[in-house]
Design an enzyme around this catalytic site. Structure first.
Site, PDB file in Angstrom:
ATOM      1  N   CYS A 146      -6.918  13.210 -12.264  1.00  0.00           N
ATOM      2  CA  CYS A 146      -7.995  13.932 -11.562  1.00  0.00           C
ATOM      3  C   CYS A 146      -8.275  15.315 -12.158  1.00  0.00           C
ATOM      4  O   CYS A 146      -9.436  15.726 -12.288  1.00  0.00           O
ATOM      5  CB  CYS A 146      -7.659  14.037 -10.077  1.00  0.00           C
ATOM      6  SG  CYS A 146      -5.918  14.229  -9.725  1.00  0.00           S
ATOM      7  N   HIS A 165      -9.711  19.781  -6.244  1.00  0.00           N
ATOM      8  CA  HIS A 165      -8.847  20.539  -7.147  1.00  0.00           C
ATOM      9  C   HIS A 165      -9.665  21.679  -7.755  1.00  0.00           C
ATOM     10  O   HIS A 165     -10.850  21.516  -8.070  1.00  0.00           O
ATOM     11  CB  HIS A 165      -8.362  19.661  -8.291  1.00  0.00           C
ATOM     12  CG  HIS A 165      -7.389  18.586  -7.894  1.00  0.00           C
ATOM     13  ND1 HIS A 165      -6.847  18.461  -6.638  1.00  0.00           N
ATOM     14  CD2 HIS A 165      -6.846  17.584  -8.638  1.00  0.00           C
ATOM     15  CE1 HIS A 165      -6.016  17.428  -6.615  1.00  0.00           C
ATOM     16  NE2 HIS A 165      -6.008  16.876  -7.813  1.00  0.00           N
TER      17      HIS A 165
HETATM   18  N1  LIG Z   1      -5.594  10.893  -5.080  1.00  0.00           N
HETATM   19  C1  LIG Z   1      -6.105  11.317  -6.233  1.00  0.00           C
HETATM   20  O1  LIG Z   1      -6.706  12.400  -6.367  1.00  0.00           O
HETATM   21  C2  LIG Z   1      -5.971  10.467  -7.425  1.00  0.00           C
HETATM   22  C3  LIG Z   1      -6.694  10.814  -8.544  1.00  0.00           C
HETATM   23  C4  LIG Z   1      -6.580  10.055  -9.684  1.00  0.00           C
HETATM   24  C5  LIG Z   1      -5.753   8.964  -9.664  1.00  0.00           C
HETATM   25  N2  LIG Z   1      -5.043   8.635  -8.550  1.00  0.00           N
HETATM   26  C6  LIG Z   1      -4.175   7.446  -8.590  1.00  0.00           C
HETATM   27  O2  LIG Z   1      -4.714   6.419  -7.763  1.00  0.00           O
HETATM   28  C7  LIG Z   1      -3.642   5.650  -7.226  1.00  0.00           C
HETATM   29  C8  LIG Z   1      -3.743   5.618  -5.714  1.00  0.00           C
HETATM   30  O3  LIG Z   1      -3.748   6.923  -5.196  1.00  0.00           O
HETATM   31  P1  LIG Z   1      -4.067   7.224  -3.658  1.00  0.00           P
HETATM   32  O4  LIG Z   1      -4.115   8.694  -3.586  1.00  0.00           O
HETATM   33  O5  LIG Z   1      -5.210   6.428  -3.178  1.00  0.00           O
HETATM   34  O6  LIG Z   1      -2.709   6.663  -2.943  1.00  0.00           O
HETATM   35  P2  LIG Z   1      -2.494   6.224  -1.419  1.00  0.00           P
HETATM   36  O7  LIG Z   1      -3.436   6.918  -0.517  1.00  0.00           O
HETATM   37  O8  LIG Z   1      -1.027   6.362  -1.190  1.00  0.00           O
HETATM   38  O9  LIG Z   1      -2.882   4.639  -1.414  1.00  0.00           O
HETATM   39  C9  LIG Z   1      -2.135   3.683  -2.135  1.00  0.00           C
HETATM   40  C10 LIG Z   1      -2.838   2.330  -2.045  1.00  0.00           C
HETATM   41  O10 LIG Z   1      -2.106   1.380  -2.837  1.00  0.00           O
HETATM   42  C11 LIG Z   1      -1.850   0.226  -2.046  1.00  0.00           C
HETATM   43  N3  LIG Z   1      -0.606  -0.442  -2.429  1.00  0.00           N
HETATM   44  C12 LIG Z   1       0.649   0.041  -2.398  1.00  0.00           C
HETATM   45  N4  LIG Z   1       1.529  -0.910  -2.775  1.00  0.00           N
HETATM   46  C13 LIG Z   1       0.787  -2.027  -3.042  1.00  0.00           C
HETATM   47  C14 LIG Z   1       1.122  -3.361  -3.439  1.00  0.00           C
HETATM   48  N5  LIG Z   1       2.383  -3.747  -3.633  1.00  0.00           N
HETATM   49  N6  LIG Z   1       0.104  -4.243  -3.625  1.00  0.00           N
HETATM   50  C15 LIG Z   1      -1.176  -3.873  -3.410  1.00  0.00           C
HETATM   51  N7  LIG Z   1      -1.550  -2.652  -3.009  1.00  0.00           N
HETATM   52  C16 LIG Z   1      -0.575  -1.730  -2.824  1.00  0.00           C
HETATM   53  C17 LIG Z   1      -1.710   0.773  -0.637  1.00  0.00           C
HETATM   54  O11 LIG Z   1      -1.863  -0.285   0.299  1.00  0.00           O
HETATM   55  P3  LIG Z   1      -1.097  -0.261   1.713  1.00  0.00           P
HETATM   56  O12 LIG Z   1      -1.912   0.625   2.608  1.00  0.00           O
HETATM   57  O13 LIG Z   1      -1.136  -1.704   2.107  1.00  0.00           O
HETATM   58  O14 LIG Z   1       0.277   0.265   1.462  1.00  0.00           O
HETATM   59  C18 LIG Z   1      -2.887   1.759  -0.622  1.00  0.00           C
HETATM   60  O15 LIG Z   1      -4.101   1.052  -0.439  1.00  0.00           O
HETATM   61  C19 LIG Z   1      -2.357   6.278  -7.772  1.00  0.00           C
HETATM   62  O16 LIG Z   1      -2.013   5.607  -8.953  1.00  0.00           O
HETATM   63  C20 LIG Z   1      -2.775   7.688  -8.088  1.00  0.00           C
HETATM   64  O17 LIG Z   1      -1.979   8.282  -9.077  1.00  0.00           O
HETATM   65  C21 LIG Z   1      -5.152   9.357  -7.426  1.00  0.00           C
END
Ligand SMILES: NC(=O)c1ccc[n+]([C@@H]2O[C@H](COP(=O)([O-])OP(=O)(O)OC[C@H]3O[C@@H](n4cnc5c(N)ncnc54)[C@H](OP(=O)(O)O)[C@@H]3O)[C@@H](O)[C@H]2O)c1
Length: 343
Positions: free
Chosen positions: A130, A242
């Site tokens: 990000c 950010h």
């Molecule tokens: N947040 C940011 O600013 C940002 C920016 C760039 C990249 N990212 C990346 O994007 C990804 C997700 O970030 P987030 O902030 O959205 O995280 P988050 O809010 O913690 O959400 C994680 C998601 O992954 C799912 N998940 C977890 N384990 C799984 C499995 N075994 N099979 C299928 N789905 C599964 C979760 O589903 P459940 O609800 O069922 O657990 C939830 O939908 C990460 O890799 C992060 O590094 C985030």
């Protein structure tokens, strides 16, 4: 005829944003499938004015899916993206699992949209970190005018960058402090409420954190391998967006006025830069917006050909979901991907 799109991680911060951006932009999808872990199977998520029932990843058949936007973390992506890609479903992945793979394009459409065509090797395209996405959107138009030699960036990163549990932790700690309850830190290594933490991701051998290393490596891959970059990444008690202080050294002079007018015309950028109280953007105002905002542009006279600026963007949108949807739009608009149904 439209595309079939799967949103993996649909219950998470980025996944929910992904669904609302697909709906807002009228993405040419005939069908959207919401996917998460088994824990969420059967729960509902919003998609425009509809709701979608969440399916467990293990139960989804990707053979008729055209595009999978994936935001379920690095280990899930490492395991699943190659399997999904092998079925000729293009995975656009938000984790860091594939960003540094030579056979996987790392794309920010305003900067290197042409690279997206390289997806055919693995059927995977990576979305950058990000903090990198908003940085390169602001650097690219300036780099086109005067080559950038070196960048020193300090970030002020919101808790939503660490997922939905991290947002809950800021909320819970803040409330605990107001009612004099004990403050528990689980997701972050120290208390985040009314504090800040100069540490994001793991420590590396040289003392930099992985988040800082990512900004350096990704800027080189997306924008120019010749750019030297050093970063300090800090988590701050802000929910969304950010912010970055960016010091840039160019190979030739570029004035603050020139930079302002270049950035005003640049895709994805919005300049708000008045020298008066409130004449700049703050993270709260950038939340929910698509632009990369640039304020406080000024000449840095402590180095040759230097500029300093303040760059703010919604990390869940340009930093993740919006960028992923824009990549999918590049594939479609350039005729690089046809719906399987049409074959
Ligand atoms: N947040 C940011 O600013 C940002 C920016 C760039 C990249 N990212 C990346 O994007 C990804 C997700 O970030 P987030 O902030 O959205 O995280 P988050 O809010 O913690 O959400 C994680 C998601 O992954 C799912 N998940 C977890 N384990 C799984 C499995 N075994 N099979 C299928 N789905 C599964 C979760 O589903 P459940 O609800 O069922 O657990 C939830 O939908 C990460 O890799 C992060 O590094 C985030």
């Amino acid at each position: 005829m439209g595309y079939k799109v799967a949103v993996v991680g649909a219950t998470g911060n980025v996944g929910r944003e992904m669904l609302s951006i697909l709906a807002e932009r009228g993405f040419p999808a005939d069908e959207v499938v919401a996917v998460a872990s088994r824990r969420s199977q059967g729960t509902e998520v919003s998609f425009g004015d509809k709701t979608l029932k969440v399916q467990a990843l293990e139960h989804v058949d990707f053979s008729d899916v055209d595009i999978c936007v994936m935001s379920a973390g690095g280990s899930i992506s490492k395991e699943w993206s190659p399997k999904i890609g092998a079925q000729k479903c293009v995975v656009i992945d938000n984790s860091s699992a594939w960003r540094y793979d030579e056979d996987v394009p790392l794309v920010v459409p305003e900067v290197n949209a042409d690279a997206a065509a390289g997806f055919t090797k693995k059927y995977i395209i990576a979305n950058p970190n990000c903090s990198t996405a908003q940085l390169v959107v602001a650097l690219k138009p300036l780099h086109d005018k005067a080559s950038i030699k070196r960048v020193v960036v300090s970030t002020y990163q919101s808790v939503s960058g660490a997922g939905k549990d991290a947002m809950d932790e800021l909320f819970t700690q803040t409330r605990a402090i107001f009612v004099s309850d004990p403050v528990e830190a689980k997701k972050f290594p120290k208390r985040i409420a009314f504090n800040l933490i100069p540490h994001i991701d793991i420590f590396m051998e040289d003392g930099f954190t992985k988040e800082e290393w990512k900004m350096m490596a990704e800027t080189k891959k997306i924008l120019d391998p010749k750019i030297k970059l050093t970063a300090t990444c800090v988590r701050v008690p802000v929910f969304v967006s950010h912010s970055e202080v960016v010091n840039i050294e160019f190979d030739k002079p570029i004035s603050a006025d020139e930079a302002r007018s270049i950035l005003r015309e640049a895709p994805g950028c919005l300049v708000i830069d008045k020298h008066e109280p409130g004449g700049y953007i703050t993270p709260y105002e950038a939340a929910g917006e698509d632009a990369t905002y640039i304020s406080r542009i000024r000449e840095d006279i402590t180095v040759e050909n230097g500029l300093t600026m303040w760059v703010v963007s919604d990390n869940l949108r340009k930093g993740a979901a919006l960028n992923a949807v824009q990549i999918a739009e590049v594939l479609i608009n350039r005729g690089l991907l046809k719906p399987k149904k049409a074959a």
